[in-house]
Design an enzyme around this catalytic site. Structure first.
Site, PDB file in Angstrom:
ATOM      1  N   LYS A  66       1.018  -1.091  -0.023  1.00 11.56           N
ATOM      2  CA  LYS A  66       0.010   0.142  -0.211  1.00 11.56           C
ATOM      3  C   LYS A  66       0.822   1.270  -0.097  1.00 11.56           C
ATOM      4  O   LYS A  66       0.499   2.350  -0.480  1.00 11.56           O
ATOM      5  CB  LYS A  66      -1.057  -0.069   1.057  1.00 11.56           C
ATOM      6  CG  LYS A  66      -2.009  -0.987   0.981  1.00 11.56           C
ATOM      7  CD  LYS A  66      -2.957  -1.299   2.056  1.00 11.56           C
ATOM      8  CE  LYS A  66      -3.947  -2.150   1.966  1.00 11.56           C
ATOM      9  NZ  LYS A  66      -4.859  -2.317   2.828  1.00 11.56           N
ATOM     10  N   GLY A 129       1.091  -0.546   9.896  1.00 12.08           N
ATOM     11  CA  GLY A 129       1.283  -0.845   8.533  1.00 12.08           C
ATOM     12  C   GLY A 129       0.114  -0.267   7.478  1.00 12.08           C
ATOM     13  O   GLY A 129      -0.421   0.829   8.097  1.00 12.08           O
TER      14      GLY A 129
END
Ligand code: NDP
Length: 280
Positions: A66, A129
């Site tokens: 991502k 994350g």
């Protein structure tokens, strides 16, 4: 020509996104295909550029890409810029758009599907994350009283805190960081946004983080989420897996690509039956 979309990640075989988008397409009468792409850990740019050059219209991006997806987009929506993480790419001719629908997906699942209000709540977000980064802005916009972020490594945690300080101030939320082994107690909502369940690595925080009757959400779903859900139940909390968030973030991505918002309820119910029958 049928428009093509895909979800890209590593691992990717567990992803239920193709199932969800096929149901959305059928329900809304949209002509599209949606596949899965296993991406080598050092091959993100090449795979995305090749897929777009081949006529792909857009992509969902999942673990662990991502942050790379945020770098490859020409333009970021404000929520993706805040997260510095992208889970939805749209290959516009005048420059690729990067968005992040994880935050709104999580908040809709907690508030609408689980019926738990975040306003005024004490929230523990575990992980820093891509999933956590996408979720935090959405959670803050729901105006909780406190958000603690706990993560294994300190650098990602600090960066996340710094980027969201202003949004937390605007929401009237106290935002703080903590180590996994000392992140407080008695939270109303605990969200496991680490890859620990995916890896079978156990529960990353102590049970004291759960207030009695807390909602404990694992972003993972299927068999790997079971230990977390069992842990929540054993400690007096209500466990919830990531299926609802998955369907809600997918609906938002679908609307970005197709301009139509699908109804999530029937798809979540069908997916729940499917996952319960074939959990892994
Ligand atoms: P990332 O790889 O970007 O981040 C992983 C995070 O997990 C980091 O904070 C990392 O800590 C932490 N972590 C990894 N292993 C462990 C461990 N053994 N113990 C404690 N912490 C650990 O992954 P994502 O954030 O993209 O995804 C995380 C999870 O959330 C995945 O299971 C993913 O499938 C799920 N997810 C589900 C969504 C849904 O819609 N349901 C949406 C988004 C994510 P460190 O910084 O120290 O490395």
């Amino acid at each position: 020509m049928t428009d093509r979309y895909a979800v890209l990640g590593n691992p990717i075989e567990h992803s239920r996104s193709p199932f969800i988008h096929a149901r959305f397409a059928r329900a809304t009468g949209q002509d599209l295909e949606y596949g899965r792409l296993l991406c080598p850990l050092d091959g993100f740019d090449a795979l995305v550029r090749g897929y777009a050059a081949d006529g792909g219209r857009g992509m969902n991006v999942t673990v662990p890409f991502k942050f790379e997806a945020a770098r490859i987009a020409a333009r970021l929506t404000p929520r993706a810029a805040l997260a510095q993480a992208v889970n939805t790419l749209r290959f516009d001719a005048d420059g690729w758009l990067g968005d992040n629908t994880d935050g709104i997906g999580l908040v809709r699942d907690i508030e609408r599907n689980a019926g738990v209000a975040l306003a005024g709540a004490r929230v523990l977000l575990v992980g820093a994350g891509g999933g956590a980064a996408g979720a935090l802005g959405g959670v803050l916009s729901a105006r909780p009283a406190l958000v603690t972020i706990a993560n294994r490594s300190v650098d990602k945690l600090d960066a996340l805190l710094e980027r969201h300080a202003q949004a937390a101030g605007a929401a009237g939320t106290r935002l703080q960081g903590a180590p996994l082994d000392d992140c407080g107690s008695g939270y109303d909502v605990v969200v496991n946004a680490t890859a620990a369940s995916l890896q079978g690595a156990g529960i990353p925080v102590a049970a004291e983080v759960l207030a009695r009757g807390a909602l404990a959400v694992d972003m993972m779903y299927g068999a790997p989420a079971r230990p977390f859900l069992d842990w929540a139940r054993e400690h007096g909390a209500t466990g919830r897996d990531g299926l609802g968030m998955l369907v809600e973030q997918a609906a938002e991505a679908f609307s970005i690509w197709r301009g139509v918002m699908p109804d999530t309820g029937p798809v979540l119910a069908e997916l729940r039956r499917e996952v319960d029958a074939k959990p892994s």
